[in-house]
Design an enzyme around this catalytic site. Structure first.
Site, mmCIF file in Angstrom:
data_model
loop_
_atom_site.group_PDB
_atom_site.id
_atom_site.type_symbol
_atom_site.label_atom_id
_atom_site.label_comp_id
_atom_site.label_asym_id
_atom_site.label_seq_id
_atom_site.Cartn_x
_atom_site.Cartn_y
_atom_site.Cartn_z
ATOM 1 N N ARG A 38 0.831 -1.218 0.000
ATOM 2 C CA ARG A 38 0.000 0.000 0.000
ATOM 3 C C ARG A 38 0.863 1.265 0.000
ATOM 4 O O ARG A 38 0.440 2.297 -0.515
ATOM 5 C CB ARG A 38 -0.914 0.017 1.220
ATOM 6 C CG ARG A 38 -1.988 -1.012 1.095
ATOM 7 C CD ARG A 38 -2.989 -0.914 2.195
ATOM 8 N NE ARG A 38 -4.117 -1.768 1.865
ATOM 9 C CZ ARG A 38 -5.107 -2.046 2.670
ATOM 10 N NH1 ARG A 38 -5.126 -1.558 3.878
ATOM 11 N NH2 ARG A 38 -6.085 -2.824 2.274
ATOM 12 N N LYS A 204 -21.702 -14.943 1.754
ATOM 13 C CA LYS A 204 -23.087 -14.561 2.044
ATOM 14 C C LYS A 204 -23.739 -13.828 0.891
ATOM 15 O O LYS A 204 -23.172 -12.884 0.348
ATOM 16 C CB LYS A 204 -23.094 -13.613 3.237
ATOM 17 C CG LYS A 204 -22.720 -14.263 4.532
ATOM 18 C CD LYS A 204 -22.778 -13.194 5.567
ATOM 19 C CE LYS A 204 -22.585 -13.713 6.960
ATOM 20 N NZ LYS A 204 -22.494 -12.567 7.882
ATOM 21 N N GLY A 356 -10.096 -7.678 -1.638
ATOM 22 C CA GLY A 356 -10.370 -8.698 -0.628
ATOM 23 C C GLY A 356 -9.994 -10.088 -1.065
ATOM 24 O O GLY A 356 -8.914 -10.311 -1.616
HETATM 25 P P1 AMP Z 1 -16.842 -12.934 1.272
HETATM 26 O O1 AMP Z 1 -16.097 -12.238 2.368
HETATM 27 O O2 AMP Z 1 -18.312 -12.838 1.398
HETATM 28 O O3 AMP Z 1 -16.306 -12.603 -0.094
HETATM 29 O O4 AMP Z 1 -16.555 -14.478 1.502
HETATM 30 C C1 AMP Z 1 -15.294 -15.050 1.415
HETATM 31 C C2 AMP Z 1 -15.324 -16.322 2.210
HETATM 32 O O5 AMP Z 1 -16.314 -17.168 1.709
HETATM 33 C C3 AMP Z 1 -14.016 -17.088 2.139
HETATM 34 O O6 AMP Z 1 -13.405 -17.088 3.391
HETATM 35 C C4 AMP Z 1 -14.458 -18.495 1.727
HETATM 36 O O7 AMP Z 1 -13.841 -19.518 2.473
HETATM 37 C C5 AMP Z 1 -15.940 -18.469 2.035
HETATM 38 N N1 AMP Z 1 -16.653 -19.469 1.246
HETATM 39 C C6 AMP Z 1 -16.706 -19.559 -0.096
HETATM 40 N N2 AMP Z 1 -17.386 -20.662 -0.467
HETATM 41 C C7 AMP Z 1 -17.765 -21.272 0.669
HETATM 42 C C8 AMP Z 1 -18.492 -22.467 0.945
HETATM 43 N N3 AMP Z 1 -18.915 -23.235 -0.036
HETATM 44 N N4 AMP Z 1 -18.719 -22.778 2.238
HETATM 45 C C9 AMP Z 1 -18.270 -21.998 3.226
HETATM 46 N N5 AMP Z 1 -17.565 -20.866 3.033
HETATM 47 C C10 AMP Z 1 -17.320 -20.519 1.765
#
Ligand code: AMP
Length: 399
Positions: A38, A204, A356
């Site tokens: 950064r 989510k 991210g």
């Molecule tokens: P986000 O912060 O919403 O982009 O989510 C990222 C997280 O989603 C990562 O840490 C992944 O391990 C988790 N993730 C993705 N697919 C799955 C899944 N099938 N089951 C549980 N966690 C998941």
């Protein structure tokens, strides 16, 4: 509305330029900087200002000191590292407003660089408190925002200060880093070369409802992966076993599926399922979109990878945000890495990776340097994809 950029500033010699940067760098337990990407990312903006003879006053947040002075969150080590990177002295002031700051800035010469202490040592920063913003603005003729990752927050250093400087007739402009974000993310949303394909994953669906709603009006195809896919599949009546599902979002998922009718909105047609969402579990590829009882989805399956890769290969603009599975666990990373490789492998497309986890995944897959652009702001890039105007961008001077 297009915003002024640092390139639009013609003569700023001797001007005091307040630059909001994102030096929220990771530190080890001894305060050592473990990743200076950064800091390095701001060099083009700083070099440009140094060359033009500006007096450069840098301000940033670091961590969450919650409005209290806390040596663990001091930016002092960053000043040192920045000096090494720039190859010139960087003065550090252990406050971001007040007499010490006024005095230091008062004796600055053209080309001098000063880094102020963590803005978040004052609770007023996150409250966008007007008197605090006044104090920050009092020593500045111009303002540059190069902290895209903080632009979705209306804080004193991202919004309030710009309004004050603008009112005084000073220009408030995007730095080179911010400009790139606006060019690529903004360009993809406002005038994408088609087909425009978006890949959305992550844990989510609730985090991405607004993104999906906005992209349904913009994109030619949306490909869904990660755990958020299971909420959609359950809403369609498929089995999801013990997969991560947001049961309170099933109605919302149904409503989004309704809005997606007639559009290319793809859900996984097979999965890698495991007996537990942890390393070392027994795994099996599902036969179709349903996940069996006693199993949970941990990645997209081979048929889905092939379908998604075909869409990605035909795209001219690609935006990817969120992993396709639990990519942190090597056995469950295949879908995410294959998608990353497909995105990077499409040389006919402008490929943009949201910040991210997708940025981390692209790096792990070794393709982060092969895509057109990797956004530096996770939350900010999501809000951008939602179609929202970011307060830190809105506050800049119009072209
Ligand atoms: P986000 O912060 O919403 O982009 O989510 C990222 C997280 O989603 C990562 O840490 C992944 O391990 C988790 N993730 C993705 N697919 C799955 C899944 N099938 N089951 C549980 N966690 C998941």
């Amino acid at each position: 509305m297009a915003k002024l950029s640092i390139e639009d500033l013609k003569d700023f010699r001797n001007q005091r330029v307040l630059v909001r940067v994102d030096y929220n760098v990771p530190l080890d337990e001894n305060g050592g900087i473990t990743d200076d990407k950064r800091i390095k990312a701001t060099v083009p903006t700083l070099d440009h200002l140094v060359k033009g003879g500006a007096k450069i006053i840098l301000c940033s947040h670091l961590g969450r000191p919650k409005g209290k002075r806390d040596p663990k969150h001091s930016l002092r080590p960053v000043a040192q590292r920045l000096a090494e990177i720039l190859g010139r002295p960087v003065a550090f002031v252990d406050d971001c407003i007040g007499e010490k700051v006024d005095k230091t800035i008062g004796i600055m010469q053209p080309g001098d660089v000063v880094l102020l202490e963590n803005l978040r040592f004052y609770a007023e920063e996150e409250k966008n408190d007007p008197p605090f913003a006044e104090k920050l603005a009092r020593n500045a003729d111009l303002y540059v925002n190069d902290a895209f990752g903080s632009a979705h927050r209306a804080h004193a250093s991202t919004e309030g200060v710009a309004q004050i400087i603008k009112k005084r007739g000073g220009n408030c402009v995007a730095g080179f880093l911010m400009e790139k974000e606006l060019k690529y993310l903004g360009g993809a949303l406002s005038s994408p070369t088609r087909p425009f394909v978006c890949i959305l994953g992550g844990a989510k669906v609730s985090d991405k409802i607004a993104v999906i709603e906005n992209l349904l009006t913009q994109a030619d195809a949306i490909l869904i992966g990660g755990a958020m896919a299971y909420t959609f599949l359950k809403a369609q009546g498929f089995g999801v076993g013990s997969s991560l599902v947001e049961n309170d979002k099933l109605e919302m998922a149904k409503s989004l599926l309704g809005k997606a009718k007639g559009k290319t909105f793809l859900l996984p047609s097979d999965h890698l399922q495991a007996t537990k969402p942890t390393a070392g579990a027994t795994t099996r590829i599902t036969d179709g979109p349903s996940i069996e009882d006693g199993w949970c989805g941990v990645d997209i399956g081979p048929e889905t990878i092939a379908r998604y890769n075909r869409e990605i290969a035909s795209a001219k603009t690609i935006v990817w945000n969120g992993p396709m599975g639990i990519f942190e666990i090597p056995e469950y990373s295949k879908g995410t890495f294959e998608v990353a490789r497909a995105v990077a492998g499409n040389k006919n497309a402008i490929s943009i990776i949201g910040g991210g986890d997708s940025a981390k995944a692209a790096k792990k897959a070794g393709v982060d340097k092969q895509v057109t652009f990797v956004s530096t702001g996770g939350g900010a890039s999501l809000e951008f994809l939602e179609g929202k105007e970011l307060p830190g961008v809105a506050a800049l001077s119009d072209k």
